[in-house]
Scaffold this motif. Sequence first.
Motif, PDB file in Angstrom:
ATOM      1  N   LEU A   1      68.242 -21.806  47.381  1.00  0.00           N
ATOM      2  CA  LEU A   1      68.211 -22.007  48.835  1.00  0.00           C
ATOM      3  C   LEU A   1      69.460 -22.760  49.267  1.00  0.00           C
ATOM      4  CD1 LEU A   1      66.335 -21.566  51.358  1.00  0.00           C
ATOM      5  CD2 LEU A   1      65.663 -23.948  51.077  1.00  0.00           C
ATOM      6  N   ALA A   2      70.098 -22.264  50.303  1.00  0.00           N
ATOM      7  CA  ALA A   2      71.207 -22.971  50.954  1.00  0.00           C
ATOM      8  C   ALA A   2      70.897 -23.022  52.439  1.00  0.00           C
ATOM      9  CB  ALA A   2      72.541 -22.264  50.708  1.00  0.00           C
ATOM     10  N   ALA A   3      71.048 -24.199  53.028  1.00  0.00           N
ATOM     11  CA  ALA A   3      70.680 -24.366  54.438  1.00  0.00           C
ATOM     12  C   ALA A   3      71.665 -25.272  55.140  1.00  0.00           C
ATOM     13  CB  ALA A   3      69.264 -24.931  54.561  1.00  0.00           C
ATOM     14  N   VAL A   4      71.937 -24.952  56.401  1.00  0.00           N
ATOM     15  CA  VAL A   4      72.690 -25.849  57.275  1.00  0.00           C
ATOM     16  C   VAL A   4      71.915 -25.993  58.578  1.00  0.00           C
ATOM     17  CG1 VAL A   4      74.942 -25.273  56.296  1.00  0.00           C
ATOM     18  CG2 VAL A   4      74.106 -24.006  58.278  1.00  0.00           C
TER      19      VAL A   4
ATOM     20  N   ASP B   1      59.254 -30.547  63.837  1.00  0.00           N
ATOM     21  CA  ASP B   1      59.775 -31.748  64.497  1.00  0.00           C
ATOM     22  C   ASP B   1      61.292 -31.627  64.629  1.00  0.00           C
ATOM     23  OD1 ASP B   1      60.230 -34.175  65.627  1.00  0.00           O
ATOM     24  OD2 ASP B   1      59.490 -35.378  63.955  1.00  0.00           O
ATOM     25  N   PRO B   2      61.765 -30.867  65.606  1.00  0.00           N
ATOM     26  CA  PRO B   2      63.213 -30.656  65.753  1.00  0.00           C
ATOM     27  C   PRO B   2      63.972 -31.900  66.179  1.00  0.00           C
ATOM     28  CG  PRO B   2      62.028 -29.721  67.618  1.00  0.00           C
ATOM     29  CD  PRO B   2      60.981 -30.139  66.626  1.00  0.00           C
ATOM     30  N   CYS B   3      63.257 -32.967  66.543  1.00  0.00           N
ATOM     31  CA  CYS B   3      63.915 -34.218  66.937  1.00  0.00           C
ATOM     32  C   CYS B   3      64.015 -35.212  65.776  1.00  0.00           C
ATOM     33  CB  CYS B   3      63.168 -34.862  68.098  1.00  0.00           C
ATOM     34  SG  CYS B   3      63.205 -33.915  69.636  1.00  0.00           S
ATOM     35  N   ALA B   4      63.495 -34.850  64.626  1.00  0.00           N
ATOM     36  CA  ALA B   4      63.512 -35.768  63.483  1.00  0.00           C
ATOM     37  C   ALA B   4      64.923 -35.896  62.915  1.00  0.00           C
ATOM     38  CB  ALA B   4      62.548 -35.286  62.413  1.00  0.00           C
ATOM     39  N   ASN B   5      65.144 -36.909  62.104  1.00  0.00           N
ATOM     40  CA  ASN B   5      66.440 -37.145  61.465  1.00  0.00           C
ATOM     41  C   ASN B   5      66.708 -36.056  60.425  1.00  0.00           C
ATOM     42  OD1 ASN B   5      68.704 -38.058  60.162  1.00  0.00           O
ATOM     43  ND2 ASN B   5      67.866 -40.059  59.623  1.00  0.00           N
ATOM     44  N   PRO B   6      67.736 -35.237  60.630  1.00  0.00           N
ATOM     45  CA  PRO B   6      67.999 -34.145  59.681  1.00  0.00           C
ATOM     46  C   PRO B   6      68.263 -34.620  58.255  1.00  0.00           C
ATOM     47  CG  PRO B   6      69.198 -33.786  61.732  1.00  0.00           C
ATOM     48  CD  PRO B   6      68.636 -35.184  61.793  1.00  0.00           C
ATOM     49  N   VAL B   7      68.866 -35.803  58.108  1.00  0.00           N
ATOM     50  CA  VAL B   7      69.154 -36.321  56.768  1.00  0.00           C
ATOM     51  C   VAL B   7      67.872 -36.496  55.969  1.00  0.00           C
ATOM     52  CG1 VAL B   7      70.078 -38.294  55.497  1.00  0.00           C
ATOM     53  CG2 VAL B   7      71.302 -37.429  57.483  1.00  0.00           C
TER      54      VAL B   7
ATOM     55  N   MET C   1      78.577 -34.959  59.886  1.00  0.00           N
ATOM     56  CA  MET C   1      79.970 -34.848  60.310  1.00  0.00           C
ATOM     57  C   MET C   1      80.074 -34.012  61.575  1.00  0.00           C
ATOM     58  SD  MET C   1      81.541 -31.986  57.717  1.00  0.00           S
ATOM     59  CE  MET C   1      82.882 -31.556  58.823  1.00  0.00           C
ATOM     60  N   THR C   2      81.129 -34.251  62.352  1.00  0.00           N
ATOM     61  CA  THR C   2      81.341 -33.545  63.605  1.00  0.00           C
ATOM     62  C   THR C   2      82.120 -32.257  63.362  1.00  0.00           C
ATOM     63  OG1 THR C   2      81.358 -35.611  64.847  1.00  0.00           O
ATOM     64  CG2 THR C   2      82.311 -33.689  65.920  1.00  0.00           C
ATOM     65  N   MET C   3      81.565 -31.156  63.831  1.00  0.00           N
ATOM     66  CA  MET C   3      82.253 -29.871  63.750  1.00  0.00           C
ATOM     67  C   MET C   3      83.291 -29.787  64.865  1.00  0.00           C
ATOM     68  SD  MET C   3      80.877 -28.162  61.204  1.00  0.00           S
ATOM     69  CE  MET C   3      81.083 -26.410  61.525  1.00  0.00           C
TER      70      MET C   3
ATOM     71  N   ARG D   1      76.987 -30.822  67.748  1.00  0.00           N
ATOM     72  CA  ARG D   1      78.160 -30.570  66.911  1.00  0.00           C
ATOM     73  C   ARG D   1      78.050 -31.239  65.540  1.00  0.00           C
ATOM     74  NH1 ARG D   1      83.061 -28.646  68.516  1.00  0.00           N
ATOM     75  NH2 ARG D   1      83.210 -27.878  70.646  1.00  0.00           N
ATOM     76  N   ARG D   2      76.915 -31.813  65.244  1.00  0.00           N
ATOM     77  CA  ARG D   2      76.719 -32.508  63.977  1.00  0.00           C
ATOM     78  C   ARG D   2      76.212 -31.538  62.910  1.00  0.00           C
ATOM     79  NH1 ARG D   2      79.306 -37.445  64.060  1.00  0.00           N
ATOM     80  NH2 ARG D   2      78.928 -38.479  66.060  1.00  0.00           N
ATOM     81  N   LEU D   3      76.818 -31.600  61.728  1.00  0.00           N
ATOM     82  CA  LEU D   3      76.474 -30.686  60.638  1.00  0.00           C
ATOM     83  C   LEU D   3      75.694 -31.412  59.546  1.00  0.00           C
ATOM     84  CD1 LEU D   3      76.685 -28.076  58.943  1.00  0.00           C
ATOM     85  CD2 LEU D   3      78.931 -28.912  58.160  1.00  0.00           C
ATOM     86  N   TYR D   4      74.568 -30.816  59.153  1.00  0.00           N
ATOM     87  CA  TYR D   4      73.757 -31.291  58.038  1.00  0.00           C
ATOM     88  C   TYR D   4      73.523 -30.107  57.099  1.00  0.00           C
ATOM     89  CZ  TYR D   4      72.954 -34.957  61.468  1.00  0.00           C
ATOM     90  OH  TYR D   4      73.133 -35.943  62.412  1.00  0.00           O
ATOM     91  N   SER D   5      73.476 -30.370  55.796  1.00  0.00           N
ATOM     92  CA  SER D   5      73.347 -29.271  54.844  1.00  0.00           C
ATOM     93  C   SER D   5      72.529 -29.700  53.633  1.00  0.00           C
ATOM     94  CB  SER D   5      74.733 -28.805  54.383  1.00  0.00           C
ATOM     95  OG  SER D   5      75.335 -29.785  53.554  1.00  0.00           O
ATOM     96  N   ILE D   6      72.056 -28.686  52.906  1.00  0.00           N
ATOM     97  CA  ILE D   6      71.317 -28.930  51.663  1.00  0.00           C
ATOM     98  C   ILE D   6      71.405 -27.665  50.830  1.00  0.00           C
ATOM     99  CG2 ILE D   6      68.965 -28.107  52.094  1.00  0.00           C
ATOM    100  CD1 ILE D   6      69.783 -31.702  51.055  1.00  0.00           C
ATOM    101  N   THR D   7      71.478 -27.793  49.516  1.00  0.00           N
ATOM    102  CA  THR D   7      71.475 -26.625  48.633  1.00  0.00           C
ATOM    103  C   THR D   7      70.672 -26.915  47.379  1.00  0.00           C
ATOM    104  OG1 THR D   7      73.545 -27.315  47.557  1.00  0.00           O
ATOM    105  CG2 THR D   7      73.734 -25.783  49.414  1.00  0.00           C
ATOM    106  N   VAL D   8      70.125 -25.845  46.817  1.00  0.00           N
ATOM    107  CA  VAL D   8      69.486 -25.878  45.499  1.00  0.00           C
ATOM    108  C   VAL D   8      69.805 -24.545  44.835  1.00  0.00           C
ATOM    109  CG1 VAL D   8      67.353 -25.998  44.179  1.00  0.00           C
ATOM    110  CG2 VAL D   8      67.611 -27.384  46.237  1.00  0.00           C
TER     111      VAL D   8
END
Length: 306
Positions: free
Chosen positions: A110-113, A73-79, A204-206, A118-125
Motif C-alpha cells: 500500500l502506498a498512500a498520500v 474523520d477528515p479533520c483528524a491529524n493526518p500524521v 511539508m508544503t507543496m 497544500r500540506r502533504l502527508y504520506s505512508i507506504t508499506v
Amino acid sequence: MKRKDSPRLETAADSHIGQVRTNNEDRFAVVPLECNGVRSVLALVADGVGGHAAGEVASQTAVETAVNAVRADPCANPVKVLPEAVIRAGQAVFSQAAKDPALRGMATTLAAVWVVGRRLYSITVGDSRIYMRRKGITFQASVDHTWVQEAVEHGLLTPDQAHMHPNAHVLRRHLGGEKDPQPDPRLRISPDEPLPESAEHQGMTMEDGDALVLCTDGLSDLVQAEDIGRALRHRRLERTIQELIELARRRGGHDNITVAALRFPAAEAFGPFPNWLRRIVVFGLSALILAAAAVAAYAILLAPGR
C-alpha cells in the motif's frame, strides 16, 4: 480512468491488467475530502499477492478499509490517522484471510498520500512507490521495503545491482500478516537526501509545479524516474497516466500496472484570473494592436510626398 479537480490540485488514476496476467490484483482510490472548508485529496494504490483471487481481495480490502478510516474523520491529524488507517487495513486483510481457507496467505502492499490544502502527508508499506517531481527533477520519494533495499542500505548491493537482483521483489513489509504492519512515513524531497532525515517531511508544503506519482511495481519495474518526468510534461494528467501505462506495456507489461498522479499546476503568467477575464484581456490587447497598426498606416498615407 478517474479524475477529480479542485481549484489548485489536479488528479488522475488508472489501472491496466498488463500483457501477461489473467486478472488484475491491483487496486486504487482517489478520494476528495473536506474539513471546515479546506479541501483535501486522499490517493492510494495497492498491489495484492496470493493464489486464485486472493490478491485482488487483499488489495481491495486494504484500500476500502484505509479510505473508510480516513473518511470517518477528515479533520483528524493526518500524521496520526494515516498510520492508523494502514494498520487497520492490515488487520482487515488478515482477519478476512483467517475466515476463508481459499484466502489464506493473501497480502498486499500500500502506498498512500493525503494532500490537505497544500500540506502533504504520506505512508507506504511494501514496494508500491511514490515519486515526486519538484523544480524539474523527478525522483523516488518513498523507500522500498524489500530484501534488496535493505542490502543497498547496508552497502551490500549498489542500486543498479538491486534493480536486476533475483530477490528484487522479496518483501520485508506487507499488509495481511499476523503482526500489525509497520507503516513508513519516510519521504525524500530530493534524490540524494539521507534516509534518516526523510521522516521529517510529513506536512511539508507543496509548491506550484510539484507533482506526485503513486504506482505499483508493474510500472516501476519497467519505467524509470526520467520517463515519469517526461510524461508529466502533458498539460492534462490523464495523458500522463495513459502514456506511462502504455510505456510499461510496450516494455513487456509482465505485471498489473496501476498509476495515480497529483499535481499543483505551475503558476501561469495571468495568475489566478478566471478564463473569461483572460479572454477579455487578450481581446483588448489584440484590439489595441490592430488600432495602433491602423493609425500607423494612416500616418504613412498622409506623409508628405505621398
